[in-house]
Design an enzyme around this catalytic site. Structure first.
Site, PDB file in Angstrom:
ATOM      1  N   THR A  83      -2.370  12.538  -5.921  1.00 22.17           N
ATOM      2  CA  THR A  83      -1.567  12.137  -7.078  1.00 22.17           C
ATOM      3  C   THR A  83      -1.113  10.707  -6.851  1.00 22.17           C
ATOM      4  O   THR A  83      -1.051  10.258  -5.710  1.00 22.17           O
ATOM      5  CB  THR A  83      -0.328  13.048  -7.218  1.00 22.17           C
ATOM      6  OG1 THR A  83       0.557  12.521  -8.207  1.00 22.17           O
ATOM      7  CG2 THR A  83       0.440  13.138  -5.909  1.00 22.17           C
ATOM      8  N   CYS A 196      -4.414   6.823 -11.890  1.00 23.79           N
ATOM      9  CA  CYS A 196      -4.260   8.235 -12.207  1.00 23.79           C
ATOM     10  C   CYS A 196      -5.659   8.831 -12.138  1.00 23.79           C
ATOM     11  O   CYS A 196      -6.590   8.309 -12.784  1.00 23.79           O
ATOM     12  CB  CYS A 196      -3.648   8.413 -13.589  1.00 23.79           C
ATOM     13  SG  CYS A 196      -3.457  10.119 -14.111  1.00 23.79           S
TER      14      CYS A 196
END
Length: 238
Positions: A83, A196
């Site tokens: 992440t 991302c």
């Protein structure tokens, strides 16, 4: 081969990309039936996202630190957080374990320097773009980081959370994001960081003229370099 520890679930689509690329990378490098040695734990994305939105970062840190300790006990030699946004608590997680954490921002900064970039754009969730925890860490490597104008944050956030985390890839959304990247280029960015994992499902190098630096792709490459190296691992002092 060293064992790669992974904390996933943020989102599960992101974790699936990490797992696939790690195994494809080992097979490519070693051949035959080789696959990656991994220990993966997955947290509840809904839970940690709710805590993030309420700014309850101590609780997020505790969840991820506990997950990291479990991965360490299971035999991981080093750790990846799958992440970008939750690198907000990377230091707390790192302090909770005795194995190294391969910090995504450091990996990305190294790649920017390999491309001889001095200025880069960053796309990610609204949280990642509006806070400084990730851009500041990249800047410590001597890089200037541009983020899209505030009015574009919600557009990118919507595409990530309403589409990409559910596996939906839209040509219309791709055009929207490419237009934002071109604005970053006009502002002086020599390359763009896809901060991302899900954005790598949407934007490819062929879509834009400036270098595209996918965080997941770079994180995986760095993890494979470390896992397949004979060099001993160094743990940052807590």
């Amino acid at each position: 081969m060293k064992t790669i520890g992974l904390i996933g679930g943020m989102s599960w689509e992101s974790s699936a990309v990490y797992y696939q690329q790690l195994n494809e990378g080992v097979e490519s490098r070693l051949g035959g039936l080789s696959s990656a040695r991994t220990v993966l734990t997955s947290v509840d994305f809904a839970e940690v996202t709710a805590l993030q939105q309420q700014e309850r970062w101590d609780e997020v840190a505790q969840i991820l630190a506990t997950a990291a300790q479990g991965v360490e006990r299971a035999g991981a030699d080093f750790l990846l957080l799958c992440t970008t946004a939750f690198h907000r608590v990377a230091e707390q997680v790192e302090q909770a374990i005795d194995i190294p954490l391969l910090h995504l921002a450091d990996v990305v900064a190294d790649a920017c320097q390999e491309h001889r970039l001095e200025s880069v754009g960053l796309l990610g969730t609204s949280f990642t773009m509006s806070r400084s925890f990730f851009t500041d860490r990249i800047a410590t490597h001597g890089l200037q980081v541009h983020v899209p104008a505030d009015e574009h944050h919600e557009t990118i956030n919507r595409i990530i959370y309403d589409e990409l985390v559910h596996g939906k890839v839209s040509d219309t959304s791709r055009r929207e994001v490419v237009e934002i990247i071109e604005q970053l280029w006009d502002a002086g960015a020599g390359g763009v960081i896809l901060g991302c994992t899900e954005l790598e499902l949407l934007v490819r190098q062929a879509d834009v003229e400036i270098p595209v630096l996918g965080c997941t792709t770079l994180h995986v490459k760095a993890a494979l370099d470390r896992a397949l190296s004979d060099a001993p691992l160094e743990v940052a002092p807590n």
